[in-house]
Design a protein around this motif. Structure first.
Motif, PDB file in Angstrom:
ATOM      1  N   HIS A  29      27.518 -38.781  16.171  1.00  9.98           N
ATOM      2  CA  HIS A  29      27.429 -37.428  15.618  1.00  9.98           C
ATOM      3  C   HIS A  29      25.987 -37.004  15.384  1.00  9.98           C
ATOM      4  O   HIS A  29      25.664 -35.819  15.538  1.00  9.98           O
ATOM      5  CB  HIS A  29      28.265 -37.312  14.346  1.00  9.98           C
ATOM      6  N   ARG A  30      25.125 -37.947  15.029  1.00  9.08           N
ATOM      7  CA  ARG A  30      23.706 -37.608  14.905  1.00  9.08           C
ATOM      8  C   ARG A  30      23.175 -37.101  16.250  1.00  9.08           C
ATOM      9  O   ARG A  30      22.489 -36.082  16.313  1.00  9.08           O
ATOM     10  CB  ARG A  30      22.910 -38.830  14.468  1.00  9.08           C
ATOM     11  N   LEU A  33      24.333 -33.578  17.287  1.00  8.29           N
ATOM     12  CA  LEU A  33      23.540 -32.490  16.717  1.00  8.29           C
ATOM     13  C   LEU A  33      22.299 -32.227  17.562  1.00  8.29           C
ATOM     14  O   LEU A  33      21.987 -31.072  17.870  1.00  8.29           O
ATOM     15  CB  LEU A  33      23.141 -32.822  15.279  1.00  8.29           C
ATOM     16  N   LEU A  64      20.638 -31.574   7.387  1.00  5.80           N
ATOM     17  CA  LEU A  64      21.096 -32.946   7.584  1.00  5.80           C
ATOM     18  C   LEU A  64      19.993 -33.961   7.313  1.00  5.80           C
ATOM     19  O   LEU A  64      20.289 -35.091   6.907  1.00  5.80           O
ATOM     20  CB  LEU A  64      21.750 -33.099   8.946  1.00  5.80           C
ATOM     21  N   GLU A  68      20.787 -36.931   4.708  1.00  5.47           N
ATOM     22  CA  GLU A  68      20.465 -38.342   4.982  1.00  5.47           C
ATOM     23  C   GLU A  68      19.635 -38.912   3.828  1.00  5.47           C
ATOM     24  O   GLU A  68      19.921 -39.997   3.316  1.00  5.47           O
ATOM     25  CB  GLU A  68      19.672 -38.472   6.290  1.00  5.47           C
ATOM     26  N   TYR A 153      28.415 -34.664   9.378  1.00  5.57           N
ATOM     27  CA  TYR A 153      27.917 -34.324  10.716  1.00  5.57           C
ATOM     28  C   TYR A 153      28.994 -33.659  11.563  1.00  5.57           C
ATOM     29  O   TYR A 153      28.710 -32.689  12.273  1.00  5.57           O
ATOM     30  CB  TYR A 153      27.400 -35.571  11.439  1.00  5.57           C
ATOM     31  N   ASN A 157      28.477 -30.155  13.144  1.00 11.75           N
ATOM     32  CA  ASN A 157      28.434 -30.076  14.607  1.00 11.75           C
ATOM     33  C   ASN A 157      29.390 -28.993  15.116  1.00 11.75           C
ATOM     34  O   ASN A 157      29.130 -28.375  16.148  1.00 11.75           O
ATOM     35  CB  ASN A 157      28.726 -31.427  15.249  1.00 11.75           C
TER      36      ASN A 157
END
Length: 173
Positions: A29-30, A33, A64, A68, A153, A157
């Motif tokens: 998912h990171r 993005l 994000l 984090e 995420y 997204n």
């Protein structure tokens, strides 16, 4: 609609152990993005295209980075860190980008926070409980934080999908 052509995201394993599975989905998912932002210039990344919302792709990346930082460093380890973008006057400063904000800055900050999050995650077990507590005085296990980050995420997204399609017509997972 044009489809995204380059997909270099690491596919999460379908048979991994729990920790590898959670970290695999978070990394997926990171990278999703970043894929949504790929190939756009600063102006496009700052563009709010879904009125009345002021949401932008650059704002999502900045948000994000804050998320984090918050969950891994502040909550899990109890570090006292200043917000990256938000202030007392603008609690949503991460989302409020200006013409002076650049992709290079946002991306570098996000990458640095992801790297720090990975360091924190690497020294804790899934059952380790955070230093910081919830409003109900409960700690958060690393398992909970990883699961929450996947959810965070995945939700954003979805927003990035809509923004990207409205910016240049590009679609894709």
């Amino acid at each position: 609609m044009m489809a995204m052509t380059t997909d270099e995201r690491p596919e999460p394993s379908t048979t991994a152990a729990e920790r590898d599975m959670l970290e695999g989905f978070l990394d997926y998912h990171r990278e999703t993005l970043l894929m949504k932002c790929a190939g756009l210039d600063d102006e496009q990344l700052r563009r709010a295209v879904l009125a009345p919302s002021g949401l932008t792709l650059m704002g999502l990346v900045r948000h994000l980075a804050e998320v984090e930082r918050y969950w891994f460093r502040e909550v899990m380890e109890g570090q006292e860190l200043p917000d990256l973008y938000s202030t007392e006057q603008d609690r949503d400063g991460d989302f409020h980008v200006t013409d002076k904000d650049t992709w290079a800055q946002a991306h570098e900050t996000w990458r640095a926070e992801v790297a720090e999050a990975r360091k924190v995650s690497a020294v804790h077990g899934l059952d380790d409980v955070s230093v910081s507590r919830s409003r109900h005085a409960e700690g958060f296990s690393l398992r909970w934080i990883l699961t929450h980050m996947i959810e965070e995420y995945a939700r954003h997204n979805g927003h990035a999908d809509l923004l990207r399609e409205h910016i240049d017509g590009v679609t894709g997972e």
